[in-house]
Motif scaffolding. Structure first.
Motif, PDB file in Angstrom:
ATOM      1  N   ALA A   1     -88.341 152.369  15.983  1.00 13.29           N
ATOM      2  CA  ALA A   1     -87.643 153.597  15.610  1.00 13.29           C
ATOM      3  C   ALA A   1     -88.645 154.606  15.075  1.00 13.29           C
ATOM      4  CB  ALA A   1     -86.579 153.304  14.549  1.00 13.29           C
ATOM      5  N   SER A   2     -88.349 155.883  15.314  1.00 17.77           N
ATOM      6  CA  SER A   2     -89.177 156.964  14.795  1.00 17.77           C
ATOM      7  C   SER A   2     -88.510 157.498  13.526  1.00 17.77           C
ATOM      8  CB  SER A   2     -89.310 158.073  15.844  1.00 17.77           C
ATOM      9  OG  SER A   2     -90.069 159.134  15.334  1.00 17.77           O
ATOM     10  N   LEU A   3     -88.858 156.903  12.396  1.00 15.15           N
ATOM     11  CA  LEU A   3     -88.170 157.211  11.142  1.00 15.15           C
ATOM     12  C   LEU A   3     -88.728 158.444  10.456  1.00 15.15           C
ATOM     13  CD1 LEU A   3     -87.957 153.589   9.662  1.00 15.15           C
ATOM     14  CD2 LEU A   3     -86.200 154.815  10.957  1.00 15.15           C
ATOM     15  N   THR A   4     -90.001 158.731  10.663  1.00 16.40           N
ATOM     16  CA  THR A   4     -90.642 159.802   9.899  1.00 16.40           C
ATOM     17  C   THR A   4     -90.874 161.065  10.711  1.00 16.40           C
ATOM     18  OG1 THR A   4     -92.802 158.864  10.415  1.00 16.40           O
ATOM     19  CG2 THR A   4     -91.791 158.185   8.345  1.00 16.40           C
TER      20      THR A   4
ATOM     21  N   TYR B   1     -79.221 147.463  16.164  1.00 12.62           N
ATOM     22  CA  TYR B   1     -78.028 147.234  16.982  1.00 12.62           C
ATOM     23  C   TYR B   1     -78.157 148.109  18.233  1.00 12.62           C
ATOM     24  CZ  TYR B   1     -75.740 145.141  12.854  1.00 12.62           C
ATOM     25  OH  TYR B   1     -75.409 144.348  11.791  1.00 12.62           O
ATOM     26  N   ASP B   2     -78.108 147.474  19.397  1.00 11.76           N
ATOM     27  CA  ASP B   2     -78.220 148.189  20.682  1.00 11.76           C
ATOM     28  C   ASP B   2     -79.451 149.091  20.738  1.00 11.76           C
ATOM     29  OD1 ASP B   2     -76.038 146.918  21.679  1.00 11.76           O
ATOM     30  OD2 ASP B   2     -74.722 148.666  21.737  1.00 11.76           O
ATOM     31  N   GLY B   3     -80.524 148.675  20.067  1.00 15.21           N
ATOM     32  CA  GLY B   3     -81.792 149.369  20.188  1.00 15.21           C
ATOM     33  C   GLY B   3     -81.917 150.655  19.402  1.00 15.21           C
ATOM     34  N   THR B   4     -80.912 151.000  18.578  1.00 15.47           N
ATOM     35  CA  THR B   4     -80.994 152.253  17.834  1.00 15.47           C
ATOM     36  C   THR B   4     -80.811 152.008  16.339  1.00 15.47           C
ATOM     37  OG1 THR B   4     -78.619 152.782  17.963  1.00 15.47           O
ATOM     38  CG2 THR B   4     -80.005 153.499  19.794  1.00 15.47           C
ATOM     39  N   VAL B   5     -81.446 152.865  15.541  1.00 18.30           N
ATOM     40  CA  VAL B   5     -81.273 152.855  14.085  1.00 18.30           C
ATOM     41  C   VAL B   5     -80.798 154.240  13.678  1.00 18.30           C
ATOM     42  CG1 VAL B   5     -82.461 152.751  11.870  1.00 18.30           C
ATOM     43  CG2 VAL B   5     -83.000 151.075  13.616  1.00 18.30           C
TER      44      VAL B   5
ATOM     45  N   LEU C   1     -80.535 147.186  10.125  1.00 23.85           N
ATOM     46  CA  LEU C   1     -79.256 146.828  10.741  1.00 23.85           C
ATOM     47  C   LEU C   1     -78.086 147.442   9.961  1.00 23.85           C
ATOM     48  CD1 LEU C   1     -79.932 143.133  11.780  1.00 23.85           C
ATOM     49  CD2 LEU C   1     -79.685 145.125  13.271  1.00 23.85           C
ATOM     50  N   ALA C   2     -77.584 148.551  10.483  1.00 27.12           N
ATOM     51  CA  ALA C   2     -76.425 149.240   9.909  1.00 27.12           C
ATOM     52  C   ALA C   2     -75.911 150.219  10.952  1.00 27.12           C
ATOM     53  CB  ALA C   2     -76.810 149.993   8.633  1.00 27.12           C
ATOM     54  N   GLY C   3     -74.606 150.461  10.919  1.00 30.90           N
ATOM     55  CA  GLY C   3     -74.026 151.454  11.825  1.00 30.90           C
ATOM     56  C   GLY C   3     -72.709 151.956  11.266  1.00 30.90           C
ATOM     57  N   ALA C   4     -72.334 153.154  11.681  1.00 33.19           N
ATOM     58  CA  ALA C   4     -71.065 153.741  11.219  1.00 33.19           C
ATOM     59  C   ALA C   4     -69.911 153.264  12.088  1.00 33.19           C
ATOM     60  CB  ALA C   4     -71.146 155.257  11.247  1.00 33.19           C
ATOM     61  N   LEU C   5     -68.763 153.091  11.468  1.00 38.89           N
ATOM     62  CA  LEU C   5     -67.532 152.742  12.167  1.00 38.89           C
ATOM     63  C   LEU C   5     -66.476 153.747  11.714  1.00 38.89           C
ATOM     64  CD1 LEU C   5     -66.010 149.178  12.577  1.00 38.89           C
ATOM     65  CD2 LEU C   5     -64.618 151.194  12.303  1.00 38.89           C
ATOM     66  N   ILE C   6     -66.004 154.547  12.650  1.00 36.76           N
ATOM     67  CA  ILE C   6     -65.031 155.584  12.330  1.00 36.76           C
ATOM     68  C   ILE C   6     -63.706 155.230  12.991  1.00 36.76           C
ATOM     69  CG2 ILE C   6     -64.412 158.008  12.707  1.00 36.76           C
ATOM     70  CD1 ILE C   6     -67.428 158.624  12.439  1.00 36.76           C
ATOM     71  N   VAL C   7     -62.658 155.142  12.181  1.00 40.22           N
ATOM     72  CA  VAL C   7     -61.310 154.930  12.705  1.00 40.22           C
ATOM     73  C   VAL C   7     -60.609 156.282  12.653  1.00 40.22           C
ATOM     74  CG1 VAL C   7     -59.162 153.647  12.508  1.00 40.22           C
ATOM     75  CG2 VAL C   7     -61.321 152.558  11.842  1.00 40.22           C
ATOM     76  N   GLU C   8     -60.277 156.795  13.824  1.00 43.66           N
ATOM     77  CA  GLU C   8     -59.743 158.146  13.908  1.00 43.66           C
ATOM     78  C   GLU C   8     -58.267 158.191  13.526  1.00 43.66           C
ATOM     79  OE1 GLU C   8     -60.781 159.009  17.940  1.00 43.66           O
ATOM     80  OE2 GLU C   8     -62.767 159.759  17.381  1.00 43.66           O
TER      81      GLU C   8
END
Length: 453
Positions: free
Chosen positions: A23-26, A37-41, A124-131
């Protein structure tokens, strides 16, 4: 023939692969070795529909066990993602299928509950939005998932997870903060628009307190649960690890002007997290949008305080003055506690270390349907965001003063010496975790379990 409203909704199928990545964090072009997760942060933002079932297959490409905890979702115990307690861990090369139907609309997130400190700390973290079932009256929606990283000079994740100083003090606070996995950037906005901003703190330990220069954020939901719309105390939004706050911003700044969003939680360490940058075009509308701010209520059962069963948990331990550790049963020297998985903290005199395991004895047991009036006392010198699995709690009072705005939370921040009273209906059977979401604190003993039968 069934009416259409009663027909079973088709199950939505998703897959998530957990694996090492880059990941390119900086933002400087360099790459940091992460777990993703699925290659993305952060991982992909999962958008689900309230009351509609989902099936998520998680594939483990790490060389250690993992699980996924769907943080804040009131789901069946077997889907809660605590290894040993609710499911066998997902072994390397294996997968696990999570199935649930989210009852509540709101902002949630997902993360591991195995080797939590390292796996969260590696990304390892991701958002989960319930609309919501009906769209909310805003012009657009933004998500800021905030993560905090401890990086070395060459931009790699620093070693030393779980060292004693972190474990017994404020946890592993990092030196780089990212928004949605990248360096904070300008947020382009337009005069007259109304924006819903979903804020989520996925840090290991960093508490964040945001101020929006020249703007008046209105809090409309906390931890995914709608509250009475209100301005935060002093205009400052405090987000502990694992907390989420939804705000509405009416963009009433001047065209082409920049407004800083600052984080000033830590004394003398304030920094600019981002800028709201107005375009030069005409206003979207001449006056602020005249639409209600209140979100539709979720189907949370109302606590019956008159018939409530009272329970109390007391948070103990941690480093005190003079380099001493307040251990269970008195003061201990700095030698062992908090190191190599040793306990530095306790709840009601009992230290549960790690991530959870089979056979954890419950701190208390509630009969299904009972209202629990839960008092949490922080006897330590440190801040603790206490997270309850499987439920949302109505926050009743803090240090004896009523908490306004009808705030339901799954993660409640206790300042040093705080006493907080909450209530919830124990309508979800199973063994449930209750722990500090500063990952170092959880791993070093600030964790317990309660049972609903």
């Amino acid at each position: 023939m069934q009416p259409s409203s009663l027909r079973a909704a088709p199950v939505e199928d998703r897959r998530i692969a957990v694996a090492p990545g880059q990941a390119s964090l900086t933002g400087g072009g360099g790459q940091t070795a992460v777990w993703a997760y699925d290659g993305t942060v952060p991982g992909p933002t999962l958008r689900l529909r309230q009351h509609e079932p989902v099936r998520i297959t998680v594939e483990n490409g790490l060389d250690e066990d993992t699980t996924v905890h769907w943080h804040g979702i009131r789901l069946p115990n077997a889907m809660d993602g605590v290894p040993g307690l609710t499911q066998p861990p997902i072994k390397p090369g294996q997968s696990f299928v999570y199935e649930f139907t989210p009852p509540d609309a709101g902002t949630f997130w997902y993360h591991p509950h195995a080797d939590s400190l390292v796996q969260l700390g590696r990304g390892l973290a991701g958002a989960l939005i319930v609309e919501e079932r009906e769209p909310v009256s805003v012009d657009r929606e933004l998500l800021w998932l905030l993560q905090d990283w401890r990086l070395t000079k060459d931009g790699q994740i620093a070693p030393g997870f779980g060292n004693m100083m972190d474990a017994a003090m404020s946890g592993r606070v990092g030196n780089v903060v990212t928004i949605n996995g990248g360096p904070p950037a300008d947020q382009k906005v337009r005069v007259g628009e109304r924006v819903r901003l979903r804020l989520a703190n996925a840090s290991l330990a960093r508490i964040i307190a945001l101020r929006f220069e020249g703007h008046r954020p209105i809090v409309v939901a906390i931890d995914g649960q709608p509250c009475d719309p209100h301005e935060p105390d002093g205009g400052r939004l405090v987000l502990a690890p694992a907390m989420r706050i939804d705000i509405v911003l009416d963009m009433q700044g001047d065209p082409s002007k920049r407004y800083a969003v600052t984080d000033d939680f830590y004394d003398s360490l304030a920094y600019s997290l981002a800028n709201l940058v107005y375009d030069t075009g005409p206003p979207l509308r001449p006056h602020p949008l005249d639409a209600p701010l209140r979100l539709p209520a979720n189907p949370l059962p109302a606590p019956d305080l008159a018939e409530a069963e009272r329970q109390e948990i007391v948070l103990q331990g941690g480093m005190m003055g003079g380099g001493k550790l307040a251990g269970v049963g008195g003061m201990m020297g700095m030698g062992m506690p908090g190191m190599n998985g040793e306990a530095a903290w306790a709840i009601n005199g009992v230290s549960m270390t790690g991530d959870g395991h089979a056979g954890m004895a419950p701190q208390f047991t509630l009969k299904r349907g009972t209202t629990c009036h839960l008092t949490m006392r922080n006897q330590t010198a440190w801040w603790h965001p206490m997270h309850i699995h499987g439920f949302s709690m109505l926050v009743l009072s803090r240090n004896g003063s009523p908490v306004p705005h009808r705030q339901w939370q799954d993660t409640v921040l206790l300042a040093p010496k705080d006493m907080i009273e909450c209530a919830f209906v124990a309508d979800n059977p199973g063994d449930w975790m209750l722990h500090c979401h500063v990952a170092d604190h959880q791993m070093a003993g600030l964790m317990t379990v309660f049972r609903v039968t």
